[in-house]
Design a protein around this motif. Sequence first.
Motif, PDB file in Angstrom:
ATOM      1  N   UNK A   9      -0.725  14.732   4.542  1.00  0.00           N
ATOM      2  CA  UNK A   9      -0.762  13.177   5.066  1.00  0.00           C
ATOM      3  C   UNK A   9      -2.247  12.542   4.205  1.00  0.00           C
ATOM      4  N   UNK A  10      -2.118  11.639   3.307  1.00  0.00           N
ATOM      5  CA  UNK A  10      -3.267  11.143   2.499  1.00  0.00           C
ATOM      6  C   UNK A  10      -3.129   9.612   2.634  1.00  0.00           C
ATOM      7  N   UNK A  11      -4.407   9.075   2.967  1.00  0.00           N
ATOM      8  CA  UNK A  11      -4.617   7.717   3.147  1.00  0.00           C
ATOM      9  C   UNK A  11      -4.326   6.888   1.790  1.00  0.00           C
ATOM     10  N   UNK A  12      -4.274   5.602   1.847  1.00  0.00           N
ATOM     11  CA  UNK A  12      -4.153   4.883   0.392  1.00  0.00           C
ATOM     12  C   UNK A  12      -5.536   4.940  -0.365  1.00  0.00           C
ATOM     13  N   UNK A  13      -6.603   4.928   0.467  1.00  0.00           N
ATOM     14  CA  UNK A  13      -7.875   4.970  -0.485  1.00  0.00           C
ATOM     15  C   UNK A  13      -8.269   6.542  -0.874  1.00  0.00           C
ATOM     16  N   UNK A  14      -7.474   7.483  -0.359  1.00  0.00           N
ATOM     17  CA  UNK A  14      -7.664   8.822  -0.727  1.00  0.00           C
ATOM     18  C   UNK A  14      -6.746   9.013  -1.998  1.00  0.00           C
ATOM     19  N   UNK A  15      -5.487   8.225  -2.066  1.00  0.00           N
ATOM     20  CA  UNK A  15      -4.526   8.492  -2.874  1.00  0.00           C
ATOM     21  C   UNK A  15      -5.163   7.854  -4.110  1.00  0.00           C
ATOM     22  N   UNK A  16      -6.007   6.667  -4.088  1.00  0.00           N
ATOM     23  CA  UNK A  16      -6.923   5.955  -5.244  1.00  0.00           C
ATOM     24  C   UNK A  16      -7.844   6.948  -5.800  1.00  0.00           C
ATOM     25  N   UNK A  17      -8.381   7.598  -4.833  1.00  0.00           N
ATOM     26  CA  UNK A  17      -9.598   8.539  -5.251  1.00  0.00           C
ATOM     27  C   UNK A  17      -8.883   9.822  -5.971  1.00  0.00           C
ATOM     28  N   UNK A  18      -7.924  10.213  -5.541  1.00  0.00           N
ATOM     29  CA  UNK A  18      -7.229  11.141  -6.448  1.00  0.00           C
ATOM     30  C   UNK A  18      -6.745  10.914  -7.574  1.00  0.00           C
ATOM     31  N   UNK A  19      -6.059   9.651  -7.730  1.00  0.00           N
ATOM     32  CA  UNK A  19      -5.446   9.273  -9.071  1.00  0.00           C
ATOM     33  C   UNK A  19      -6.692   9.079 -10.003  1.00  0.00           C
TER      34      UNK A  19
END
Length: 155
Positions: A9-19
């Motif tokens: 489970x990844x938060x929206x902010x973490x998804x943006x950072x990963x992108x």
Amino acid sequence: MRRSSHDIAVSGAEKRQLAVASATLGPWRPAAVVGALGGGVDLALHLLSGHFGLGILSSAITVAALLFFCVGGAGAVLGYSSHGQGRDHRIRRWAARHPWRVAAVPAAAMFLCDLVVRQVLTSQGVFGTVWTGLWHAAVVAAVVGTVGTVSSSRR
């Protein structure tokens, strides 16, 4: 919805950072060469046809940026880098599973680049500049996302 063992489970902010992290791993040096060549060819073709002015410069910069972001972004979702593999294999796997999220990063950069270039070098209005920037960003997103999707479906 069922999750596999490697999905966390990844938060929206973490998804943006990963992108963003995934996009930065692309082959940006070769992408710069491709962009410079494309922009140079565009500029030469305009000059040979007798057109002069800041409009042709903005066109050449836009072509260069479009090629730069397409090549660099596509390389990022494919797992290519100008720095080699390194210790970033988990980020590369995430990018391969989420090509459209990664595609949003170079698309946003293309939009901003196009917006600035057109506002500084042309007399185009703000609405026209935003519209042109949006469709150029859409082209980058479509190329990068499609390359990543096709690539991941073949694996």
